[in-house]
Motif scaffolding. Structure first.
Motif, PDB file in Angstrom:
ATOM      1  N   TYR A   1      -5.511   6.980   2.458  1.00 42.56           N
ATOM      2  CA  TYR A   1      -6.684   6.007   3.043  1.00 42.56           C
ATOM      3  C   TYR A   1      -5.695   5.198   3.633  1.00 42.56           C
ATOM      4  O   TYR A   1      -4.782   4.604   3.623  1.00 42.56           O
ATOM      5  CB  TYR A   1      -7.398   5.213   1.962  1.00 42.56           C
ATOM      6  CG  TYR A   1      -7.801   3.840   2.303  1.00 42.56           C
ATOM      7  CD1 TYR A   1      -8.927   3.962   3.116  1.00 42.56           C
ATOM      8  CD2 TYR A   1      -7.349   2.945   2.015  1.00 42.56           C
ATOM      9  CE1 TYR A   1      -9.701   2.812   3.869  1.00 42.56           C
ATOM     10  CE2 TYR A   1      -7.948   1.607   2.364  1.00 42.56           C
ATOM     11  CZ  TYR A   1      -8.980   1.296   3.247  1.00 42.56           C
ATOM     12  OH  TYR A   1      -9.630   0.509   3.838  1.00 42.56           O
TER      13      TYR A   1
ATOM     14  N   ILE B   1      -5.111  -9.521  -0.730  1.00 41.64           N
ATOM     15  CA  ILE B   1      -6.178  -8.447  -0.447  1.00 41.64           C
ATOM     16  C   ILE B   1      -7.420  -8.423  -0.729  1.00 41.64           C
ATOM     17  O   ILE B   1      -7.895  -8.983  -1.868  1.00 41.64           O
ATOM     18  CB  ILE B   1      -5.621  -7.022  -0.931  1.00 41.64           C
ATOM     19  CG1 ILE B   1      -4.045  -6.844  -0.441  1.00 41.64           C
ATOM     20  CG2 ILE B   1      -6.397  -5.688  -0.486  1.00 41.64           C
ATOM     21  CD1 ILE B   1      -3.341  -5.516  -0.920  1.00 41.64           C
TER      22      ILE B   1
ATOM     23  N   VAL C   1      -9.289  -9.436   8.283  1.00 43.41           N
ATOM     24  CA  VAL C   1     -10.469  -8.879   8.594  1.00 43.41           C
ATOM     25  C   VAL C   1     -11.472  -9.193   9.820  1.00 43.41           C
ATOM     26  O   VAL C   1     -11.965  -8.465  10.493  1.00 43.41           O
ATOM     27  CB  VAL C   1     -11.424  -8.721   7.080  1.00 43.41           C
ATOM     28  CG1 VAL C   1     -12.949  -8.152   7.655  1.00 43.41           C
ATOM     29  CG2 VAL C   1     -10.867  -7.759   6.065  1.00 43.41           C
TER      30      VAL C   1
ATOM     31  N   GLY D   1      -4.878  -7.470   5.380  1.00 42.61           N
ATOM     32  CA  GLY D   1      -5.285  -7.335   3.870  1.00 42.61           C
ATOM     33  C   GLY D   1      -6.259  -8.541   3.376  1.00 42.61           C
ATOM     34  O   GLY D   1      -7.073  -8.435   2.795  1.00 42.61           O
TER      35      GLY D   1
ATOM     36  N   CYS E   1       1.105  -1.068   0.003  1.00 42.19           N
ATOM     37  CA  CYS E   1      -0.079   0.073  -0.089  1.00 42.19           C
ATOM     38  C   CYS E   1       0.782   1.281   0.100  1.00 42.19           C
ATOM     39  O   CYS E   1       2.075   1.016   0.183  1.00 42.19           O
ATOM     40  CB  CYS E   1      -1.038  -0.098   1.249  1.00 42.19           C
ATOM     41  SG  CYS E   1       0.032   0.248   2.727  1.00 42.19           S
TER      42      CYS E   1
ATOM     43  N   GLU F   1     -12.559  -4.200  -3.615  1.00 39.81           N
ATOM     44  CA  GLU F   1     -12.691  -2.726  -3.587  1.00 39.81           C
ATOM     45  C   GLU F   1     -11.525  -2.133  -2.843  1.00 39.81           C
ATOM     46  O   GLU F   1     -11.174  -1.260  -2.753  1.00 39.81           O
ATOM     47  CB  GLU F   1     -13.904  -2.433  -2.820  1.00 39.81           C
ATOM     48  CG  GLU F   1     -15.303  -2.764  -3.498  1.00 39.81           C
ATOM     49  CD  GLU F   1     -15.809  -4.076  -3.481  1.00 39.81           C
ATOM     50  OE1 GLU F   1     -16.668  -4.551  -4.427  1.00 39.81           O
ATOM     51  OE2 GLU F   1     -15.262  -4.959  -2.530  1.00 39.81           O
ATOM     52  N   GLU F   2     -11.100  -3.175  -1.707  1.00 38.53           N
ATOM     53  CA  GLU F   2     -10.060  -2.930  -0.813  1.00 38.53           C
ATOM     54  C   GLU F   2      -8.719  -2.942  -1.695  1.00 38.53           C
ATOM     55  O   GLU F   2      -7.939  -2.033  -1.511  1.00 38.53           O
ATOM     56  CB  GLU F   2      -9.941  -3.919   0.262  1.00 38.53           C
ATOM     57  CG  GLU F   2      -8.719  -3.657   1.138  1.00 38.53           C
ATOM     58  CD  GLU F   2      -8.918  -2.210   2.080  1.00 38.53           C
ATOM     59  OE1 GLU F   2      -7.719  -1.781   2.696  1.00 38.53           O
ATOM     60  OE2 GLU F   2     -10.046  -1.790   2.336  1.00 38.53           O
TER      61      GLU F   2
ATOM     62  N   GLN G   1      -5.963   1.637   5.864  1.00 36.46           N
ATOM     63  CA  GLN G   1      -6.637   0.384   6.169  1.00 36.46           C
ATOM     64  C   GLN G   1      -6.544   0.198   7.529  1.00 36.46           C
ATOM     65  O   GLN G   1      -5.638   0.514   8.355  1.00 36.46           O
ATOM     66  CB  GLN G   1      -6.390  -0.665   5.431  1.00 36.46           C
ATOM     67  CG  GLN G   1      -4.929  -1.062   5.332  1.00 36.46           C
ATOM     68  CD  GLN G   1      -4.023  -0.300   4.570  1.00 36.46           C
ATOM     69  OE1 GLN G   1      -4.286   0.709   3.880  1.00 36.46           O
ATOM     70  NE2 GLN G   1      -2.737  -0.692   4.538  1.00 36.46           N
TER      71      GLN G   1
ATOM     72  N   ARG H   1      -8.438   0.321  -3.863  1.00 38.12           N
ATOM     73  CA  ARG H   1      -8.671   1.458  -2.987  1.00 38.12           C
ATOM     74  C   ARG H   1      -6.940   1.409  -2.725  1.00 38.12           C
ATOM     75  O   ARG H   1      -6.488   2.593  -2.839  1.00 38.12           O
ATOM     76  CB  ARG H   1      -9.211   1.435  -1.675  1.00 38.12           C
ATOM     77  CG  ARG H   1      -9.276   2.573  -0.974  1.00 38.12           C
ATOM     78  CD  ARG H   1     -10.447   2.884  -0.179  1.00 38.12           C
ATOM     79  NE  ARG H   1     -10.740   4.193   0.370  1.00 38.12           N
ATOM     80  CZ  ARG H   1     -11.698   4.275   1.370  1.00 38.12           C
ATOM     81  NH1 ARG H   1     -12.135   3.540   1.831  1.00 38.12           N
ATOM     82  NH2 ARG H   1     -11.506   5.768   1.865  1.00 38.12           N
ATOM     83  N   ARG H   2      -6.360   0.479  -2.173  1.00 39.20           N
ATOM     84  CA  ARG H   2      -5.044   0.585  -1.975  1.00 39.20           C
ATOM     85  C   ARG H   2      -4.040   0.970  -3.193  1.00 39.20           C
ATOM     86  O   ARG H   2      -3.098   1.600  -3.187  1.00 39.20           O
ATOM     87  CB  ARG H   2      -4.429  -0.827  -1.482  1.00 39.20           C
ATOM     88  CG  ARG H   2      -4.976  -0.955   0.118  1.00 39.20           C
ATOM     89  CD  ARG H   2      -4.534  -2.377   0.647  1.00 39.20           C
ATOM     90  NE  ARG H   2      -5.380  -2.602   1.861  1.00 39.20           N
ATOM     91  CZ  ARG H   2      -5.011  -3.469   2.835  1.00 39.20           C
ATOM     92  NH1 ARG H   2      -3.680  -4.044   2.780  1.00 39.20           N
ATOM     93  NH2 ARG H   2      -5.714  -3.844   3.852  1.00 39.20           N
TER      94      ARG H   2
END
Length: 180
Positions: free
Chosen positions: A166, A38, A177, A172, A11, A42-43, A168, A46-47
């Motif tokens: 951004y 990851i 999560v 990842g 990232c 969407e994550e 997190q 974004r990264r």
């Protein structure tokens, strides 16, 4: 001419300080984004978007590989329920660093390193052992720089704040999560 080094990055936050430090050390970092771990997509996007923005600003070459995550899942299969910093994480490091070494060979770059050592949540010793084994097998040199040392993590956080990155709140993968 500066020595090129392939810098695996997960990232923009983790890449920020290593890019600067490698340049100070008279290396030409080439950032490599290879992170099939990851989750969700969407994550990942974004990264990647943040890393693209930052590498463009810093005028650093960025190489993006978007592999199928199914190969990563096969590689870590059986270790999904391992705790953070457990065997699953070591396998994940190995998978991403093996692919970084292969990319370095493809690009004829003899040295590689990773931003994974910026995080205080990652065991740099484990990462170094895995990476050095991979480097030796491929006749490459792994630069064992613990980027969190000498306030490296704090410097990365400062850059992240200045750049409004951004940020997190998990490593990842989908399994990290669930642990948050």
């Amino acid at each position: 001419m500066k020595n090129k080094v392939l810098l695996h990055a997960c990232c923009a936050i983790c890449a920020a300080y290593p890019i600067d430090l490698l340049r100070e050390m008279e290396y030409e970092p080439i950032v490599y984004f290879f992170n099939p771990n990851i989750f969700p997509s969407e994550e990942f996007e974004r990264r990647l978007s943040e890393l693209i923005r930052y590498t463009q600003k810093k005028k650093v070459k960025l190489i993006i590989d978007k592999p199928a995550s199914s190969d990563w899942y096969k590689f870590i299969s059986g270790f999904e329920n391992e705790p953070e910093k457990g065997k699953r994480c070591s396998l994940c490091f190995k998978y991403r660093l093996m692919n970084t070494a292969l990319k370095a060979l493809e690009l004829e770059i003899t040295q590689f390193t990773t931003t994974l050592t910026v995080s205080p949540h990652k065991n740099s010793k484990v990462i170094f052992e895995i990476a050095k084994e991979i480097a030796n097998k491929n006749k490459l040199e792994f630069l064992d720089i613990d980027f969190k040392k000498k306030d490296g993590f704090l410097k990365s956080m400062k850059i992240a704040k200045e750049e409004n990155f951004y940020r997190q709140n998990y490593c990842g993968c989908e399994f990290s999560v669930k642990k948050v």
